[in-house]
Design an enzyme around this catalytic site. Structure first.
Site: not given
Length: 660
Positions: A16-17, A19-20, A39, A133
């Protein structure tokens, strides 16, 4: 991947997404039968000890923060060789996605968002966590029970107070949001670095731009410093007050910035509530006749001298659109129909793209009535015919400006109500706003509830000894800590009474929630006082009184004055207020009867009996010290919890991690 099971428990469904550090997947927790977000570290990073350390540190950082505005972690583990973090599943979008659609947001919309972010950051900083961040992509606007709740995401670069392994020169983060000290790779960052990043986020949200051009980052990194572009030069209606705010929020020297996220949010809320002073009505005149500007300035000479009107001029529709972009506070457009490059009808069709609220008056000749009818059908507010009768023009401008002013006041009222909802439960706001349509006393009811009074200890001498601005800033600093704790546990701020706040808790478990909120507020103030030292605004402490029982709830006030409040009345309110007045610093006093109801849940200590005005005999009172630890063995059944039903449509549509 859809058939893969992580940790023997989580059935992965779909990505769904990105990231770094790794991708985020939708998964089903087969043990608890609920959907979660997982994640997973990218496989090419698994062999890096530094990446694994940061991934584990993210889990530790989130786990420290039991705050409703921080993404909550459910589990952490390693599947084979791949570390994973299991978190709550969110529905909504991140702030970056919202800005891509809207470019910028109104201050009244931003204020409640900032207030929620401040709560999360304050909790993180008190726990010794520095995010490092903070940016729009890491601020998620979650939809929970019909409300928008801000969640701070991605603590992958966070520093913990126990972390001593960060080397000098460590350059991690997103440069456009990094503080000067972070750009220089300093290892001894503190919470004020996050406050700089929050200032950049806020500037971008309000203006659609960054406060510093990209080439200024080298100057900031080298220690030369830089001055942010004035926010009022980008969005004039923000005014000089916003420029002063950002001068402090983005001060190169950390000691010159706001001391806490709470202080920053309070200062911004005050700026929004104060509003802008009355200004001249701004009229854009669009006409290709060369003498139009001279004629208008002569005819309205008195109004211009008295700053009633301010005129700006354009020779055609194209130029008018550019003028509107330069002057977003324009109230009225007075436009001719027949002009070169872009005529009045085309301008009328496009003006909403630049300024949807501006009112347009069309000017043309009697012989052009068909076009005038077309203009009116397309949304023109009024029309005038040539040759202009200037008395008619003045009357038409006054009528149009009056209507534009009413629209602005309506929007301002909406903004103020949004700000009110930052501190007062939405249901109370709606009932107060509707009370003007209801006869006094009709909406009364009897309710079971708990009332809490939290009084800032010994504040009265401050009102005599300090300057008014200093005293009010000091008091509001305490309220900014207290109020979020009350709201986070379902409390409703009924009123502020001098240096005290009164909150009402209703619904299931209202007594326990009220006591938890008061204990948490007391702890937060103690922690803030410890960090700030003797000169801190938080050294006063609080005197708290809590009582529970039947209350009379309804609207009171005077309709003739337009003042109606929705409040609660009765012995419970009086008892809570008197207990607060009798409490010593950091005491939370309750009655013997209430202590008997909550004895198993809270640890209490008996105090000297007190005489309340409404009672014939002295009352036994108890100081609530803390909630008792309740240990549940694995064999014991836990309370049944109904899990929310959530859609599987995009929950965390966070933009890919950008290190720009």
């Amino acid at each position: 991947m859809s058939e893969h099971r992580i940790g023997g428990r989580y059935q992965v469904e779909r990505k769904i997404a990105g990231g770094g550090m790794g991708a985020i997947w939708l998964a089903l927790d087969q043990q608890l039968q609920r959907r979660v977000a997982i994640k997973l570290m990218d496989t090419h990073r698994v062999t890096s000890l530094e990446d694994r350390r940061r991934f584990a540190q993210e889990a530790k950082a989130i786990a420290r923060l039991q705050n409703p505005h921080v993404l909550q972690i459910h589990d952490y583990g390693i599947d084979g060789e791949v570390p994973y973090i299991v978190t709550e599943l969110l529905e909504g979008e991140d702030l970056e996605a919202l800005l891509e659609r809207r470019q910028r947001l109104m201050p009244a919309v931003v204020a409640p968002l900032l207030n929620q972010i401040a709560r999360a950051l304050n909790a993180a900083h008190l726990a010794g966590v520095i995010h490092r961040d903070l940016k729009p992509a890491n601020l998620f606007l979650a939809r929970i029970d019909g409300e928008e709740v801000v969640k701070v995401l991605d603590f992958g670069l966070a520093l913990l107070d126990v972390d001593t392994s960060v080397p000098e020169g460590d350059f991690v983060g997103t440069p456009r949001y990094m503080s000067p000290e972070q750009l220089r790779g300093r290892s001894n960052l503190d919470h004020r670095s996050d406050l700089w990043s929050l200032g950049v986020v806020l500037y971008r949200v309000l203006t659609g731009q960054f406060p510093f051009p990209a080439d200024a980052l080298m100057a900031l990194r080298s220690g030369m410093g830089a001055t942010p572009v004035l926010a009022s030069s980008v969005v004039p209606e923000l005014g000089a007050e916003a420029d002063a705010f950002f001068a402090r929020a983005l001060a190169v020297e950390p000691s010159q910035r706001f001391a806490s996220a709470h202080e920053m949010a309070a200062a911004f809320s005050a700026l929004v509530i104060a509003g802008r002073p009355t200004r001249a009505a701004k009229v854009l005149v669009v006409d290709d006749e060369p003498d139009m500007e001279l004629v208008m300035r002569q005819r309205f000479r008195k109004q211009l001298q008295e700053s009633i009107y301010e005129f700006i001029f354009a020779a055609n529709g194209e130029e008018a659109l550019e003028k509107l972009r330069q002057h977003p506070d324009t109230d009225v457009v007075l436009s001719d129909l027949n002009m070169p490059k872009m005529d009045g009808l085309t301008l009328l069709g496009r003006v909403g793209e630049v300024h949807p609220l501006v009112k347009v008056i069309i000017v043309s000749a009697y012989s052009d009535m068909s076009n005038i009818r077309t203009a009116m059908n397309r949304g023109a507010f009024d029309f005038l015919v040539k040759p202009l009768n200037f008395q008619d023009l003045k009357a038409t401008l006054e009528k149009t400006l009056k209507h534009a002013g009413e629209v602005r006041r309506m929007l301002r009222s909406t903004e103020e109500n949004d700000l009110l909802r930052m501190f007062v439960h939405g249901g109370i706001v709606e009932r107060v706003l509707s009370a003007v349509r209801t006869p006094l006393g009709v909406a009364g009811e009897r309710v079971e509830a708990t009332v809490a009074f939290l009084d800032v200890k010994g504040f009265t001498p401050i009102t005599r000894d300090e300057q008014p601005e200093t005293a009010l800033r000091r008091l509001n600093a305490n309220f900014e800590v207290i109020v979020p704790e009350l709201l986070s546990r379902g409390g409703v701020v009924d009123k502020f009474v001098g240096d005290a706040v009164m909150a009402v808790f209703r619904g299931q478990g209202h007594v326990g929630r009220a006591l938890d909120a008061c204990i948490s507020a007391r702890q937060q103030l103690r922690a803030m006082a410890f960090r700030g030292g003797e000169s801190s605004a938080y050294t006063h402490g609080v005197c708290i009184g809590v009582a529970s029982g039947e209350l009379l709830s309804g609207s009171i006030g005077a309709r003739a004055l337009g003042r109606l409040d929705y409040t609660v009345l009765g012995d419970v309110v009086n008892t809570a207020a008197w207990l607060a007045s009798m409490a010593n610093k950091d005491q939370l006093l309750i009655s013997e009867e209430l202590r008997g109801r909550m004895e198993t849940a809270f640890e209490c200590e008996e105090q000297t009996s007190r005489q309340l005005p409404s009672r014939a005999a002295p009352m036994r009172v108890f100081d609530v010290l803390r909630r008792r630890d309740v240990t549940v063995s694995p064999a014991e059944p836990t309370a049944s919890v109904e899990l929310p039903k959530v859609s599987v449509e995009p929950y965390m549509a966070a933009a890919p991690d950008k290190r720009d």
